[in-house]
Write an enzyme that holds these catalytic residues in place. Structure first.
Site, mmCIF file in Angstrom:
data_model
loop_
_atom_site.group_PDB
_atom_site.id
_atom_site.type_symbol
_atom_site.label_atom_id
_atom_site.label_comp_id
_atom_site.label_asym_id
_atom_site.label_seq_id
_atom_site.Cartn_x
_atom_site.Cartn_y
_atom_site.Cartn_z
ATOM 1 N N THR A 176 74.999 56.440 35.682
ATOM 2 C CA THR A 176 73.680 56.652 35.147
ATOM 3 C C THR A 176 72.807 55.972 36.204
ATOM 4 O O THR A 176 72.863 54.826 36.459
ATOM 5 C CB THR A 176 73.286 56.159 33.766
ATOM 6 O OG1 THR A 176 74.203 56.722 32.495
ATOM 7 C CG2 THR A 176 72.006 56.175 33.432
ATOM 8 N N TYR B 36 78.308 51.051 30.829
ATOM 9 C CA TYR B 36 78.385 51.462 29.464
ATOM 10 C C TYR B 36 79.460 52.301 29.323
ATOM 11 O O TYR B 36 79.892 53.316 30.243
ATOM 12 C CB TYR B 36 77.432 51.737 28.420
ATOM 13 C CG TYR B 36 76.484 52.692 28.979
ATOM 14 C CD1 TYR B 36 76.543 53.999 28.029
ATOM 15 C CD2 TYR B 36 75.548 52.536 30.042
ATOM 16 C CE1 TYR B 36 76.011 55.175 28.656
ATOM 17 C CE2 TYR B 36 74.775 53.916 30.596
ATOM 18 C CZ TYR B 36 74.892 55.191 29.741
ATOM 19 O OH TYR B 36 74.151 56.170 30.104
ATOM 20 N N THR C 67 82.848 57.152 31.542
ATOM 21 C CA THR C 67 82.515 55.826 31.921
ATOM 22 C C THR C 67 80.938 55.993 32.283
ATOM 23 O O THR C 67 80.816 56.989 32.969
ATOM 24 C CB THR C 67 83.071 55.098 33.250
ATOM 25 O OG1 THR C 67 83.165 55.712 34.443
ATOM 26 C CG2 THR C 67 84.511 55.017 32.649
ATOM 27 N N GLU C 68 80.124 54.968 32.563
ATOM 28 C CA GLU C 68 78.935 55.252 33.109
ATOM 29 C C GLU C 68 78.395 53.844 33.826
ATOM 30 O O GLU C 68 78.141 52.880 33.144
ATOM 31 C CB GLU C 68 77.793 55.233 31.814
ATOM 32 C CG GLU C 68 77.950 56.861 31.310
ATOM 33 C CD GLU C 68 77.408 57.878 32.136
ATOM 34 O OE1 GLU C 68 76.728 57.810 33.088
ATOM 35 O OE2 GLU C 68 77.827 58.878 31.513
ATOM 36 N N VAL C 69 78.458 54.123 35.186
ATOM 37 C CA VAL C 69 78.301 52.867 36.077
ATOM 38 C C VAL C 69 76.639 52.765 36.178
ATOM 39 O O VAL C 69 76.064 54.024 36.399
ATOM 40 C CB VAL C 69 78.844 52.717 37.257
ATOM 41 C CG1 VAL C 69 78.613 51.796 38.205
ATOM 42 C CG2 VAL C 69 80.335 52.458 36.837
#
Length: 304
Positions: free
Chosen positions: A174, A204, A272-274
């Site tokens: 993101t 998140y 996944t959201e890094v």
């Protein structure tokens, strides 16, 4: 910000083909899929099976698509799918998949058959874009009769493996550009008023609301927080406008939204959201966070 401020389209009207062409003509190549991705895939040919599963032929360029597989597939082992680059602009998704393939895949091959598609949207990688050249979001297009070649090709490939998946880890980011470019563009394309979301400051996960597997998600969070910080919820106890299910985790309806993590009936799925734009993050940390997410997921399954 609403679509009246976006340079393409008319407020309250969906884009027509001329608007989409105008958008496409504004996109520029900014980095090389060949130099930054294919070279790394070629380096893995001695340790993993490299299979071409398709090719994207766009007016601007042609892009061969590759999957990496651990050797000696064993029907007695569970099969795990790892996908990256569904949104090509999300850099650590691509390079996290490749780094895992290089450093850890052969170790986990003792327990699993691994399938890795590191860069599903190479045009998006080169132009640093969320959409494909037809202004379609591949990560809303994982369903039968998909309008996105990127999505259809990888779905066909996974189906051709003729094996059930125990898990699917889909690697994303993101970014601040979600609010500065991609959400305004989406609102303009759809003729709607844009409402930006709060960009979470940290890592998140997005779980499938139909099979959230909270203990699985928690295990991944605990592994990743050794590498990078986990995003706190906002003042509304939400992340990107969605209620936080547990620390660092929200739920989406994967199949209903056409998300990549919904392409199979795997028991354990996550996206996944890094957050690469964090003041405390750097590209290497983001890559390592993706690797940690994969290893945390696999370790959970092994130890369950």
């Amino acid at each position: 910000m609403n679509n009246s401020t976006y340079p393409i389209g008319n407020p309250g009207e969906k884009w027509n083909n001329n608007h989409k062409l105008q958008w496409l003509e504004a996109q520029k190549i900014k980095r090389s899929y060949n130099d930054e991705v294919l070279t790394l895939i070629n380096e893995l040919k001695d340790t993993l099976i490299v299979e071409q599963y398709g090719e994207l032929n766009y007016a601007q360029n042609s892009y061969p698509l590759f999957a990496l597989k651990t050797q000696h597939f064993d029907k007695n082992k569970h099969t795990v799918l790892i996908t990256g680059g569904v949104h090509g602009y999300e850099t650590s998704g691509v390079h996290g998949a490749l780094r895992f393939a290089k450093t850890l895949a052969t170790q986990y091959a003792e327990k699993f058959n691994l399938v890795i598609t590191p860069c599903i949207s190479p045009w998006g990688y080169e132009t640093i874009n969320r959409w494909n050249p037809e202004a379609i979001d591949p990560n809303r297009s994982f369903y039968e009769g998909s309008p996105a070649q990127e999505s259809a090709l990888v779905m066909n490939y996974v189906q051709s493996l003729n094996t059930d998946l125990i898990a699917h880890i889909d690697l994303h980011e993101t970014t601040d550009s979600d609010n500065s470019e991609f959400r305004p563009a989406l609102a303009a394309r759809e003729g709607k008023v844009n409402t930006n979301w709060n960009i979470p400051d940290g890592f998140y996960l997005v779980a499938d609301s139909n099979k959230p597997e909270p203990a699985f998600q928690k295990a991944i969070i605990e592994c990743v927080e050794k590498v990078t910080h986990i995003a706190p919820s906002d003042e509304n106890k939400q992340l990107i406008g969605v209620p936080q299910e547990q620390f660092g985790v929200i739920n989406y309806a994967a199949k209903e939204l056409g998300l990549c993590m919904g392409l199979s009936d795997a028991t354990y799925v996550t996206t996944t959201e890094v957050y690469p734009d964090s003041a405390t993050a750097n590209p290497e940390e983001c890559i390592l966070a993706q690797v940690a997410a994969i290893s945390g997921a696999l370790d959970y399954i092994i130890n369950k």
